[in-house]
Each structure stands twice: as structure tokens, then as C-alpha cells.
Design an enzyme around this catalytic site. Structure first.
Site, PDB file in Angstrom:
ATOM      1  N   ASN A 170      -3.246  -7.493   1.386  1.00 31.53           N
ATOM      2  CA  ASN A 170      -3.497  -6.541   0.299  1.00 31.53           C
ATOM      3  C   ASN A 170      -2.258  -5.662   0.184  1.00 31.53           C
ATOM      4  OD1 ASN A 170      -4.379  -4.547  -1.418  1.00 31.53           O
ATOM      5  ND2 ASN A 170      -5.873  -3.662   0.017  1.00 31.53           N
ATOM      6  N   TRP A 171      -1.451  -5.973  -0.811  1.00 31.97           N
ATOM      7  CA  TRP A 171      -0.154  -5.289  -0.929  1.00 31.97           C
ATOM      8  C   TRP A 171      -0.262  -3.925  -1.597  1.00 31.97           C
ATOM      9  CZ3 TRP A 171       2.981 -10.248  -2.781  1.00 31.97           C
ATOM     10  CH2 TRP A 171       2.973 -11.163  -1.719  1.00 31.97           C
ATOM     11  N   LYS A 172      -1.464  -3.575  -2.000  1.00 37.66           N
ATOM     12  CA  LYS A 172      -1.741  -2.251  -2.580  1.00 37.66           C
ATOM     13  C   LYS A 172      -0.691  -1.889  -3.638  1.00 37.66           C
ATOM     14  CE  LYS A 172      -4.195  -0.941   1.582  1.00 37.66           C
ATOM     15  NZ  LYS A 172      -4.706   0.108   2.445  1.00 37.66           N
ATOM     16  N   HIS A 194     -12.813  -1.722  -2.622  1.00 35.57           N
ATOM     17  CA  HIS A 194     -11.966  -1.216  -1.534  1.00 35.57           C
ATOM     18  C   HIS A 194     -12.244   0.283  -1.368  1.00 35.57           C
ATOM     19  CE1 HIS A 194      -8.508   0.029   0.775  1.00 35.57           C
ATOM     20  NE2 HIS A 194      -8.380  -1.234   1.137  1.00 35.57           N
ATOM     21  N   GLU A 250     -14.456  -3.039   6.513  1.00 30.05           N
ATOM     22  CA  GLU A 250     -13.283  -2.175   6.681  1.00 30.05           C
ATOM     23  C   GLU A 250     -13.738  -0.748   6.956  1.00 30.05           C
ATOM     24  OE1 GLU A 250      -9.485  -3.853   4.820  1.00 30.05           O
ATOM     25  OE2 GLU A 250     -10.506  -2.711   3.275  1.00 30.05           O
ATOM     26  N   GLY A 273      -5.248   2.152   7.443  1.00 33.30           N
ATOM     27  CA  GLY A 273      -3.969   2.854   7.320  1.00 33.30           C
ATOM     28  C   GLY A 273      -3.741   3.917   8.372  1.00 33.30           C
ATOM     29  N   SER A 310      -6.063  -1.417   9.888  1.00 31.65           N
ATOM     30  CA  SER A 310      -4.985  -1.357  10.891  1.00 31.65           C
ATOM     31  C   SER A 310      -4.809  -2.650  11.682  1.00 31.65           C
ATOM     32  CB  SER A 310      -5.182  -0.161  11.838  1.00 31.65           C
ATOM     33  OG  SER A 310      -5.012   1.049  11.114  1.00 31.65           O
TER      34      SER A 310
END
Ligand code: PGA
Length: 257
Positions: A7-9, A94, A166, A172, A211
Site C-alpha cells: 500500500n504505497w499510500k 483503511h 490492521e 505506521g 508495521s
């Protein structure tokens, strides 16, 4: 088969997305056993990344979609637009969308239904906050989320959707859940999914996210209850992402003997 989702956000633009996609292809080159690899660049990079991954083992995912076909929804992206770009998977719900953009379980459910209606595989995210975990509510919260987001979902095969557990406190932050915590939650999610989608063929893949990095990916992926990982920060660092994909491949190779 183990699954790795990147997931490159909003971390990379088109040029970097192309480079990362090329890197992902290289990672898979020469491997005997290939994990399922899905990359989710920002919307504006989908067209270019599609060209890179065309006819490869890498699938193209989007990070979100809107639940209407078309219309006056300034700034939104419809399922048809994603189809046009060769997208096969889409992340929905998300925690960043839920927290920053106010998405409710009901909206996430609508998005999941819309994706399914267009043959896109929704990767539906659920997870509790730190406060909820500390209050001992994590299991109840996640169970309620799973029930809400799967409302009215009918599949031909359970392979048509994935769920990503998640925990919000792990995203993060550099502090992932323990594999034991993930397994406990994955077992709960599996039980609820099996109850709600009883009688349907296939398997709903349950991924862990939060993470995941090159140091801990193996410890999640080797667990039978963990069908794959959803990776944010480490997925835009090529050397880390490569190691995570390698870990998935190694585990599969081990399993296939
Ligand atoms: P992270 O993000 O790997 O950077 O924690 C995961 C995600 O948000 O999907």
C-alpha cells in the site's frame, strides 16, 4: 499461497511508482514459487504502473473507490474507472480513510459491495484502536466491524474478497502486533467469516497489516492463520519490500517441500 500487498499510500508519485513496480517484477524473477503480489499505487500512477506489470505475476490494486457508478461526486473515483485501468484489487476501509475522511462501517460495506459488483477483489480493513485494546474491547470491536462490512455480501467464491486485520495502534508506528495477537484475531475473523459466508467455496484470505517490515514479516507469514501481509511504509523501500516478498516465497517453498 501467501499474499503480499504493497500500500504505497500518498508516499510516491508516478515516477517512483514506476520504479517500485519494476523493482517488484525483478524481485519475482527466477523464483520457483511465487507469492501473490499486489501493488497499490496512488490513483494517478495506476495507468503507468499498469503498463509495467502487464502480463506479469504482479496484480494492480487501488487504495480506495467510491460506491457510485458515475455522477457529480467531485474528486471521487468510480469502480468503472478502476476497471478501465486494469485494476483487480481495491483496499477499502483503511483506518486512515475511516479516521481522516470519516468513513463508517456502512460506507465501507457499500464500497465492498460495489467492488464485488464490478469483479474487483476488495481488501477490507478492520482493526481496533489502542484505547479499545487497552479496555479489553479489541475482539468485540473487530467482530462488530467484520459483521458490518460483510452485511449483504454474497459471493460465488470466498476467493472474491480479502480481509486485512490492521490494528490502528500498529499502523505506521514501528510497533507491530505480536504474531500471537494477530493469530488470535485472525481466528476470530475466520470464525465470523465462515459463519456469515457459510456454504460458499474457496477461502477468504486474512492478511495482517501494521508495521510489517523486513525484520518481522517472516514471523507473521510463517503462521498458518496469516494468509499474507498488507505493508505500508516498508513497501515503498525497495530493499525492504524485496525481503518481505522473499520471506513469503521462502515460506511457500518450505510448505511445498
Ligand atoms: P504500515 O502501514 O506498514 O506503514 O504500518 C500499513 C497500512 O497502513 O496498510
Amino acid at each position: 499461497m501467501k499474499t503480499v500487498v504493497g500500500n504505497w499510500k500518498m508516499e510516491v508519485g508516478t515516477r517512483e511508482s514506476i520504479a517500485l513496480a519494476r523493482g517488484a517484477l525483478l524481485t519475482l524473477r527466477g523464483k520457483r514459487v511465487l507469492p501473490e503480489l499486489i501493488v497499490c499505487p496512488p490513483f494517478v500512477a495506476l495507468g503507468e504502473v499498469r503498463k509495467v506489470v502487464a502480463r506479469s505475476h504482479v496484480s494492480l490494486g487501488a487504495q480506495d473507490l467510491f460506491f457510485e457508478e458515475s455522477g457529480a461526486y467531485t474528486g471521487e473515483i468510480s469502480p468503472r474507472m478502476l476497471e478501465e485501468h486494469g485494476v483487480s484489487h481495491v483496499i477499502v476501509g483503511h483506518s486512515e480513510r475511516r479516521a481522516i475522511f470519516g468513513e463508517s462501517d456502512e460506507m465501507v460495506n457499500k464500497k465492498a459491495l460495489t467492488a464485488l459488483g464490478h469483479g474487483l477483489v476488495p481488501i477490507i480493513c478492520v482493526g481496533e484502536s489502542k484505547e479499545q485494546r487497552e479496555a479489553g474491547e479489541a475482539m468485540a470491536v473487530v467482530e462488530a466491524q467484520v459483521r458490518a462490512v460483510l452485511n449483504d455480501v454474497h459471493l460465488r467464491s470466498k476467493d472474491e474478497l480479502m480481509i486485512a486485520y490492521e490494528p490502528i495502534w500498529a499502523i505506521g508506528t514501528g510497533s507491530a502486533a505480536t504474531p500471537a495477537d494477530a493469530i488470535e484475531m485472525h481466528n476470530l475473523i475466520r470464525r465470523v467469516v465462515d459463519e456469515l459466508l457459510a456454504g460458499q467455496e474457496g477461502t477468504v484470505k486474512i492478511l495482517y497489516g501494521g508495521s510489517v517490515n523486513d525484520q518481522n514479516a517472516y514471523s507473521f507469514l510463517r503462521e498458518q492463520e496469516v494468509d499474507g501481509v498488507l505493508v505500508g511504509g516498508a513497501s515503498v523501500k525497495m530493499s525492504q519490500f524485496t525481503k518481505i516478498v522473499d520471506a513469503a516465497g521462502d515460506i511457500m517453498e518450505g510448505l511445498s517441500g
